[in-house]
Design a protein around this motif. Structure first.
Motif, PDB file in Angstrom:
ATOM      1  N   TRP A 133      -7.545 -10.386  -6.817  1.00  0.00           N
ATOM      2  CA  TRP A 133      -6.845 -10.302  -5.532  1.00  0.00           C
ATOM      3  C   TRP A 133      -5.365 -10.644  -5.648  1.00  0.00           C
ATOM      4  CZ3 TRP A 133      -9.308  -7.407  -2.432  1.00  0.00           C
ATOM      5  CH2 TRP A 133     -10.692  -7.374  -2.470  1.00  0.00           C
ATOM      6  N   CYS A 134      -4.870 -10.671  -6.862  1.00  0.00           N
ATOM      7  CA  CYS A 134      -3.439 -10.900  -7.081  1.00  0.00           C
ATOM      8  C   CYS A 134      -2.773  -9.538  -7.264  1.00  0.00           C
ATOM      9  CB  CYS A 134      -3.225 -11.776  -8.308  1.00  0.00           C
ATOM     10  SG  CYS A 134      -1.485 -12.080  -8.647  1.00  0.00           S
ATOM     11  N   PRO A 135      -1.834  -9.197  -6.413  1.00  0.00           N
ATOM     12  CA  PRO A 135      -1.257  -7.844  -6.458  1.00  0.00           C
ATOM     13  C   PRO A 135      -0.305  -7.583  -7.622  1.00  0.00           C
ATOM     14  CG  PRO A 135      -0.155  -9.154  -4.788  1.00  0.00           C
ATOM     15  CD  PRO A 135      -1.295  -9.993  -5.311  1.00  0.00           C
ATOM     16  N   ASP A 136       0.163  -8.608  -8.289  1.00  0.00           N
ATOM     17  CA  ASP A 136       1.206  -8.419  -9.292  1.00  0.00           C
ATOM     18  C   ASP A 136       0.768  -7.514 -10.446  1.00  0.00           C
ATOM     19  OD1 ASP A 136       2.871 -10.129  -7.803  1.00  0.00           O
ATOM     20  OD2 ASP A 136       2.006 -11.876  -8.787  1.00  0.00           O
ATOM     21  N   GLU A 139       0.293  -3.894  -9.266  1.00  0.00           N
ATOM     22  CA  GLU A 139       1.579  -3.207  -9.077  1.00  0.00           C
ATOM     23  C   GLU A 139       2.153  -2.758 -10.415  1.00  0.00           C
ATOM     24  OE1 GLU A 139       6.125  -3.923  -7.472  1.00  0.00           O
ATOM     25  OE2 GLU A 139       4.570  -5.338  -6.853  1.00  0.00           O
ATOM     26  N   LEU A 161      -4.806  -1.606  -4.802  1.00  0.00           N
ATOM     27  CA  LEU A 161      -3.775  -2.478  -4.245  1.00  0.00           C
ATOM     28  C   LEU A 161      -3.739  -2.391  -2.721  1.00  0.00           C
ATOM     29  CD1 LEU A 161      -1.387  -4.393  -4.742  1.00  0.00           C
ATOM     30  CD2 LEU A 161       0.062  -2.373  -5.048  1.00  0.00           C
ATOM     31  N   ARG A 162      -3.890  -1.186  -2.208  1.00  0.00           N
ATOM     32  CA  ARG A 162      -3.849  -0.955  -0.758  1.00  0.00           C
ATOM     33  C   ARG A 162      -4.946  -1.739  -0.029  1.00  0.00           C
ATOM     34  NH1 ARG A 162      -4.087   4.278  -0.887  1.00  0.00           N
ATOM     35  NH2 ARG A 162      -1.856   4.596  -1.073  1.00  0.00           N
ATOM     36  N   PHE A 164      -5.920  -4.783  -0.328  1.00  0.00           N
ATOM     37  CA  PHE A 164      -5.614  -6.164   0.045  1.00  0.00           C
ATOM     38  C   PHE A 164      -4.131  -6.466   0.194  1.00  0.00           C
ATOM     39  CE2 PHE A 164      -5.960  -6.098  -4.519  1.00  0.00           C
ATOM     40  CZ  PHE A 164      -4.888  -6.861  -4.950  1.00  0.00           C
ATOM     41  N   ASP A 165      -3.266  -5.533  -0.201  1.00  0.00           N
ATOM     42  CA  ASP A 165      -1.833  -5.716   0.026  1.00  0.00           C
ATOM     43  C   ASP A 165      -1.212  -4.376   0.421  1.00  0.00           C
ATOM     44  OD1 ASP A 165       0.832  -6.464   0.117  1.00  0.00           O
ATOM     45  OD2 ASP A 165       0.739  -7.631  -1.734  1.00  0.00           O
ATOM     46  N   LYS A 167       1.131  -3.567   2.391  1.00  0.00           N
ATOM     47  CA  LYS A 167       2.595  -3.532   2.461  1.00  0.00           C
ATOM     48  C   LYS A 167       3.196  -3.231   1.084  1.00  0.00           C
ATOM     49  CE  LYS A 167       6.223  -6.120   4.721  1.00  0.00           C
ATOM     50  NZ  LYS A 167       6.552  -7.365   5.415  1.00  0.00           N
ATOM     51  N   ARG A 168       2.692  -3.882   0.070  1.00  0.00           N
ATOM     52  CA  ARG A 168       3.187  -3.636  -1.290  1.00  0.00           C
ATOM     53  C   ARG A 168       2.816  -2.223  -1.743  1.00  0.00           C
ATOM     54  NH1 ARG A 168       2.934  -7.806  -6.325  1.00  0.00           N
ATOM     55  NH2 ARG A 168       3.819  -9.152  -4.739  1.00  0.00           N
TER      56      ARG A 168
END
Length: 182
Positions: A133-136, A139, A161-162, A164-165, A167-168
């Motif tokens: 659950w870490c987007p880094d 990405e 990624l979409r 849980f994040d 916006k990113r």
């Protein structure tokens, strides 16, 4: 007051005595080690990278089995664009603690900076596995797959990624469209 002026008054008087830190007769006390770690952190937060590097080099000499010291050294080396040294430090941190997800992420960045795309992908995939659950890491995987022309794989990671994040993920979508059009 400057950091150098403040530290001696912060009950870390031995920090300025290199002889006290590396004397072979007696190991450094936990207080001195904590002071070195604190000083390195403060120097890094002030972006005094070389001074932070020097403190961390001392720490890894005094406590070579501490994964956190190696991770911090890798981070500082990366900030100084010393990517080979960063890679080595992150690899040492991971040898000591293979579940340190931040070290996998840092290793991926160091490898990517050296154009070692497959190894960077493997490092970021490991980071995502450890910290889903870490987007880094996701990405970076999206960007890497785009760079390598693997648009389907980039889209798959973007979908992850979409979840849980958003916006990113939305910020990456224009680069996906440009890469797909190229």
């Amino acid at each position: 007051a400057t950091l150098d002026a403040w530290l001696p008054t912060a009950n870390y008087p031995a920090l300025h005595s290199a002889e006290a830190l590396v004397a072979p007769a007696a190991p450094a006390s936990p207080r001195v080690l904590h002071g070195l770690a604190t000083r390195a952190h403060l120097l890094a937060s002030l972006q005094r990278w070389q001074a932070a590097h020097d403190q961390l080099q001392t720490l890894v000499l005094l406590q070579p089995q501490r994964a956190a010291h190696w991770f911090n050294l890798g981070f500082v080396c990366a900030q100084m664009d010393r990517h080979t040294a960063a890679q080595a430090a992150f690899e040492r941190a991971l040898a000591l603690n293979p579940r340190m997800d931040a070290a996998w992420f840092g290793l991926g960045l160091a490898l990517s900076a050296q154009a070692c795309w497959l190894q960077a992908e493997q490092a970021w995939t490991r980071q995502v596995t450890l910290q889903p659950w870490c987007p880094d890491g996701l990405e970076q995987l999206v960007r890497l797959h785009q760079r390598c022309g693997e648009h389907d794989r980039a889209a798959e990671r973007l979908t992850q990624l979409r979840q849980f994040d958003p916006k990113r993920a939305m910020a990456l979508e224009p680069t996906m469209r440009r890469a797909a059009a190229a």
